[in-house]
Design an enzyme around this catalytic site. Structure first.
Site, PDB file in Angstrom:
ATOM      1  CG  ASP A   1      -2.005  -1.002   1.199  1.00 27.54           C
ATOM      2  OD1 ASP A   1      -2.860  -0.896   0.304  1.00 27.54           O
ATOM      3  OD2 ASP A   1      -2.027  -1.897   2.066  1.00 27.54           O
TER       4      ASP A   1
ATOM      5  NE  ARG B   1       0.879  -0.073   4.299  1.00 27.28           N
ATOM      6  CZ  ARG B   1      -0.128   0.361   5.036  1.00 27.28           C
ATOM      7  NH1 ARG B   1       0.090   1.260   5.991  1.00 27.28           N
ATOM      8  NH2 ARG B   1      -1.357  -0.095   4.825  1.00 27.28           N
TER       9      ARG B   1
ATOM     10  NE  ARG C   1      -6.526   5.762   2.092  1.00 28.77           N
ATOM     11  CZ  ARG C   1      -7.091   4.613   2.505  1.00 28.77           C
ATOM     12  NH1 ARG C   1      -7.927   4.609   3.546  1.00 28.77           N
ATOM     13  NH2 ARG C   1      -6.842   3.491   1.863  1.00 28.77           N
TER      14      ARG C   1
ATOM     15  CE  LYS D   1      -6.079   1.527  -1.701  1.00 28.38           C
ATOM     16  NZ  LYS D   1      -4.989   1.017  -0.841  1.00 28.38           N
ATOM     17  CG  HIS D   2     -11.313   0.680  -0.420  1.00 29.76           C
ATOM     18  ND1 HIS D   2     -10.926   2.012  -0.369  1.00 29.76           N
ATOM     19  CD2 HIS D   2     -10.334  -0.023   0.210  1.00 29.76           C
ATOM     20  CE1 HIS D   2      -9.787   2.115   0.291  1.00 29.76           C
ATOM     21  NE2 HIS D   2      -9.390   0.894   0.658  1.00 29.76           N
TER      22      HIS D   2
ATOM     23  CG  HIS E   1      -8.630   0.120   8.991  1.00 27.24           C
ATOM     24  ND1 HIS E   1      -8.993   1.066   8.053  1.00 27.24           N
ATOM     25  CD2 HIS E   1      -7.566  -0.538   8.475  1.00 27.24           C
ATOM     26  CE1 HIS E   1      -8.181   0.967   7.008  1.00 27.24           C
ATOM     27  NE2 HIS E   1      -7.309   0.013   7.234  1.00 27.24           N
TER      28      HIS E   1
ATOM     29  CG  ASP F   1      -9.545  -3.341   2.651  1.00 32.51           C
ATOM     30  OD1 ASP F   1      -8.321  -3.479   2.807  1.00 32.51           O
ATOM     31  OD2 ASP F   1     -10.122  -2.255   2.817  1.00 32.51           O
TER      32      ASP F   1
END
Length: 258
Positions: free
Chosen positions: A63, A71, A138, A168-169, A181, A250
């Site tokens: 990601d 990351r 995002r 996504k998503h 999450h 996901d």
């Protein structure tokens, strides 16, 4: 080959992981910040994953959207802008499209040099007023047309670098009022509003890979979130949106599924 994408515990493969992965032969892996320390370490890790299966085309995902979701970052790698920043910093949409393509080609080259093959971007969700901020910057824009055009530019840039992107998503996380999450979002919007929200995914239905949303859409299936809903996957994602590529979920560790 097991149709699964696995995560890893740390920065090096353990002996137990190596044995398990060799036996399972998964379709691919996804790396997180916990797996990344330095260029030498990361390249060694991706090489080790390939050596387990002997497949040069092994899918190794990350990601690396830019902005809040990255990351790999300084001091070893560049700091990349958020999706929303391209329109904000551009004179017009045409300039933003050009900047997005260049940005994701450069970002993709950085990933490719580390042995990564798939980037989980672009985000095609269209945020609406009052929704949870988990999508926020995002997203490229609050305009469905702009999101589609800039998302297409992102895919082009990644492919110029030799990577595949993941839209996504699907079919859309922009109206969710909670973070998947942490909990299971429910969207009560009408089918006509959901149709508009999903337009960027319809426009990019020829993408190779899409990632589902852990969101319940009352108008389509009030009982199950899109990731595990036969109705949503068959009728909406495969049917109305026309996506026939590789569909991945996901993260199944997310609390929306628990």
């Amino acid at each position: 080959m097991l149709p699964a994408i696995f995560g890893l515990q740390g920065k090096l493969l353990t002996s137990s992981e190596s044995a398990f992965f060799r036996a399972a032969d998964p379709a691919g892996y996804i790396l997180f910040a916990r797996n990344i320390e330095s260029p030498h370490q990361l390249r060694s890790l991706t090489d080790s994953l390939r050596s387990l299966c002997g497949r040069d085309n092994l899918a190794i995902l990350i990601d690396q959207e830019g902005g809040r979701v990255t990351r790999m970052g300084p001091p070893h790698w560049r700091s990349w802008p958020s999706a929303a920043s391209f329109l904000e910093a551009s004179a017009d949409l045409e300039q933003a499209i050009y900047r997005v393509e260049c940005n994701y080609e450069a970002l993709g080259l950085e990933l490719a040099s580390m042995g990564l093959t798939v980037n989980c971007a672009p985000v095609l969700d269209v945020p609406v007023q009052g929704a949870h901020g988990i999508i926020g910057d995002r997203a490229f824009s609050e305009s469905v047309d702009s999101v589609a055009l800039l998302g297409r530019a992102c895919l082009r840039g990644l492919r110029l670098a030799g990577l595949e992107g993941v839209i996504k998503h699907i079919p859309g996380h922009g109206r969710a009022t909670s973070d998947s999450h942490e909990s299971s979002p429910k969207v009560a919007a009408s089918a006509s509003k959901l149709y508009i929200d999903s337009m960027p995914f319809r426009a990019l239905s020829d993408a190779s890979i899409a990632m589902t949303a852990h969101v319940i859409f009352d108008a389509w299936d009030p009982n199950y979130c899109a990731s595990v809903s036969t109705k949503v996957i068959k009728s909406q994602i495969r049917g109305q949106l026309g996506f026939d590529g590789l569909l991945i979920s996901d993260d199944i560790d997310m609390k929306a599924l628990s």
